[in-house]
Motif scaffolding. Structure first.
Motif, PDB file in Angstrom:
ATOM      1  N   ARG A  99      96.048  13.171 -57.938  1.00  0.00           N
ATOM      2  CA  ARG A  99      95.588  12.199 -58.766  1.00  0.00           C
ATOM      3  C   ARG A  99      96.103  10.728 -58.589  1.00  0.00           C
ATOM      4  NH1 ARG A  99      93.742  14.536 -63.958  1.00  0.00           N
ATOM      5  NH2 ARG A  99      94.127  12.552 -65.013  1.00  0.00           N
ATOM      6  N   ALA A 100      97.128  10.636 -58.027  1.00  0.00           N
ATOM      7  CA  ALA A 100      98.059   9.610 -57.287  1.00  0.00           C
ATOM      8  C   ALA A 100      96.932   8.745 -56.357  1.00  0.00           C
ATOM      9  CB  ALA A 100      99.242   9.833 -56.922  1.00  0.00           C
ATOM     10  N   VAL A 101      96.600   9.704 -55.393  1.00  0.00           N
ATOM     11  CA  VAL A 101      95.687   9.167 -54.452  1.00  0.00           C
ATOM     12  C   VAL A 101      94.463   8.822 -55.035  1.00  0.00           C
ATOM     13  CG1 VAL A 101      94.559   9.621 -52.160  1.00  0.00           C
ATOM     14  CG2 VAL A 101      96.916  10.185 -52.451  1.00  0.00           C
ATOM     15  N   ALA A 102      93.951   9.596 -55.817  1.00  0.00           N
ATOM     16  CA  ALA A 102      92.478   9.182 -56.433  1.00  0.00           C
ATOM     17  C   ALA A 102      92.446   7.915 -57.008  1.00  0.00           C
ATOM     18  CB  ALA A 102      92.090  10.549 -57.350  1.00  0.00           C
ATOM     19  N   PHE A 103      93.501   7.948 -58.068  1.00  0.00           N
ATOM     20  CA  PHE A 103      93.430   6.610 -58.833  1.00  0.00           C
ATOM     21  C   PHE A 103      93.991   5.587 -58.356  1.00  0.00           C
ATOM     22  CE2 PHE A 103      92.464  10.152 -61.934  1.00  0.00           C
ATOM     23  CZ  PHE A 103      91.376   9.853 -62.667  1.00  0.00           C
ATOM     24  N   GLY A 104      95.350   5.886 -57.613  1.00  0.00           N
ATOM     25  CA  GLY A 104      96.025   4.811 -57.052  1.00  0.00           C
ATOM     26  C   GLY A 104      95.499   4.104 -55.899  1.00  0.00           C
ATOM     27  N   ILE A 105      94.552   4.734 -55.126  1.00  0.00           N
ATOM     28  CA  ILE A 105      93.852   4.338 -53.925  1.00  0.00           C
ATOM     29  C   ILE A 105      92.350   3.938 -54.243  1.00  0.00           C
ATOM     30  CG2 ILE A 105      93.082   4.492 -51.600  1.00  0.00           C
ATOM     31  CD1 ILE A 105      95.857   6.206 -51.152  1.00  0.00           C
ATOM     32  N   HIS A 106      91.702   4.969 -54.590  1.00  0.00           N
ATOM     33  CA  HIS A 106      90.156   5.098 -54.609  1.00  0.00           C
ATOM     34  C   HIS A 106      89.714   4.306 -55.940  1.00  0.00           C
ATOM     35  CE1 HIS A 106      89.773   7.231 -51.073  1.00  0.00           C
ATOM     36  NE2 HIS A 106      90.677   8.237 -51.566  1.00  0.00           N
ATOM     37  N   PHE A 107      90.264   4.659 -57.125  1.00  0.00           N
ATOM     38  CA  PHE A 107      89.865   4.056 -58.309  1.00  0.00           C
ATOM     39  C   PHE A 107      90.453   2.349 -58.322  1.00  0.00           C
ATOM     40  CE2 PHE A 107      90.112   2.895 -62.830  1.00  0.00           C
ATOM     41  CZ  PHE A 107      88.684   3.326 -63.311  1.00  0.00           C
ATOM     42  N   ALA A 108      91.527   2.320 -57.775  1.00  0.00           N
ATOM     43  CA  ALA A 108      92.166   0.866 -57.870  1.00  0.00           C
ATOM     44  C   ALA A 108      91.309  -0.069 -56.703  1.00  0.00           C
ATOM     45  CB  ALA A 108      93.578   0.887 -57.257  1.00  0.00           C
ATOM     46  N   THR A 109      90.798   0.769 -55.932  1.00  0.00           N
ATOM     47  CA  THR A 109      89.920  -0.095 -54.955  1.00  0.00           C
ATOM     48  C   THR A 109      88.580  -0.475 -55.550  1.00  0.00           C
ATOM     49  OG1 THR A 109      90.785   1.020 -52.806  1.00  0.00           O
ATOM     50  CG2 THR A 109      88.508   0.008 -52.754  1.00  0.00           C
ATOM     51  N   ALA A 110      88.170   0.329 -56.354  1.00  0.00           N
ATOM     52  CA  ALA A 110      86.947   0.042 -57.027  1.00  0.00           C
ATOM     53  C   ALA A 110      87.144  -1.064 -58.019  1.00  0.00           C
ATOM     54  CB  ALA A 110      86.129   1.410 -58.010  1.00  0.00           C
ATOM     55  N   VAL A 111      88.122  -1.227 -58.556  1.00  0.00           N
ATOM     56  CA  VAL A 111      88.639  -2.129 -59.745  1.00  0.00           C
ATOM     57  C   VAL A 111      88.461  -3.588 -58.798  1.00  0.00           C
ATOM     58  CG1 VAL A 111      90.378  -3.143 -61.135  1.00  0.00           C
ATOM     59  CG2 VAL A 111      89.578  -0.833 -61.251  1.00  0.00           C
ATOM     60  N   VAL A 112      89.542  -3.585 -57.742  1.00  0.00           N
ATOM     61  CA  VAL A 112      89.446  -4.750 -56.984  1.00  0.00           C
ATOM     62  C   VAL A 112      88.131  -5.201 -56.585  1.00  0.00           C
ATOM     63  CG1 VAL A 112      90.360  -5.699 -54.867  1.00  0.00           C
ATOM     64  CG2 VAL A 112      91.851  -4.433 -56.276  1.00  0.00           C
ATOM     65  N   VAL A 113      87.229  -4.317 -55.968  1.00  0.00           N
ATOM     66  CA  VAL A 113      85.863  -4.698 -55.732  1.00  0.00           C
ATOM     67  C   VAL A 113      85.170  -5.246 -56.724  1.00  0.00           C
ATOM     68  CG1 VAL A 113      83.683  -3.674 -54.443  1.00  0.00           C
ATOM     69  CG2 VAL A 113      85.824  -3.058 -53.577  1.00  0.00           C
ATOM     70  N   LEU A 114      85.253  -4.836 -57.859  1.00  0.00           N
ATOM     71  CA  LEU A 114      84.577  -5.487 -59.035  1.00  0.00           C
ATOM     72  C   LEU A 114      85.247  -6.566 -59.454  1.00  0.00           C
ATOM     73  CD1 LEU A 114      84.273  -2.105 -61.330  1.00  0.00           C
ATOM     74  CD2 LEU A 114      82.366  -3.372 -60.119  1.00  0.00           C
ATOM     75  N   ILE A 115      86.362  -6.840 -59.216  1.00  0.00           N
ATOM     76  CA  ILE A 115      87.148  -8.103 -59.325  1.00  0.00           C
ATOM     77  C   ILE A 115      86.506  -8.966 -58.501  1.00  0.00           C
ATOM     78  CG2 ILE A 115      89.132  -9.451 -59.330  1.00  0.00           C
ATOM     79  CD1 ILE A 115      90.487  -7.079 -60.648  1.00  0.00           C
ATOM     80  N   SER A 116      86.256  -8.719 -57.196  1.00  0.00           N
ATOM     81  CA  SER A 116      85.829  -9.554 -56.204  1.00  0.00           C
ATOM     82  C   SER A 116      84.262  -9.927 -56.679  1.00  0.00           C
ATOM     83  CB  SER A 116      85.664  -8.992 -55.055  1.00  0.00           C
ATOM     84  OG  SER A 116      85.184  -9.686 -53.846  1.00  0.00           O
TER      85      SER A 116
END
Length: 123
Positions: A99-116
């Protein structure tokens, strides 16, 4: 804000190029970093190459949109591309990743892309 929006977009596009390169030329370590280790010498080799091509293409298209079509086109692209790391989150969870990789890497990336995307829409 314009500098921040463009800088974040370029960094994300370059990161996609880096990921593409890594999956094409260092597929074993790249798969492990993704959160679902795979043997590039076995059946997974072709899929790792596809992922590398996909990620690299996203980087090239993003940079081309930003350079030739502008911030608004890049914003729409980022909004659409955010589906990829969201899907990657589910893939890691479905295939035994943490879950750490799923949310800490991939989900966090999605959030940063949406912020962008949001920042680019404001430019």
């Amino acid at each position: 804000m314009t500098v921040t929006a463009y800088t974040l977009a370029v960094l994300l596009d370059l990161f996609c190029l880096f990921l593409g390169y890594r999956f094409l030329f260092q597929p074993g370590p790249a798969a492990a970093g993704y959160g679902v280790p795979a043997d590039p010498t076995g059946d997974a080799g072709a899929y790792l190459s596809v992922k590398g091509l996909r990620d690299g293409t996203f980087g090239v298209v993003g940079l081309a949109l930003l350079a030739f079509a502008g911030a608004h086109a890049e914003a729409w692209f980022m909004l659409c591309v955010a589906l990829v790391p969201l899907g990657d989150t589910l893939t890691v969870l479905r295939h035994g990743g943490t879950r750490a990789v799923a949310f800490g890497i991939h989900f966090a990336t999605a959030v940063v892309v949406l912020i962008s995307a949001a920042l680019l829409f404001l430019v």
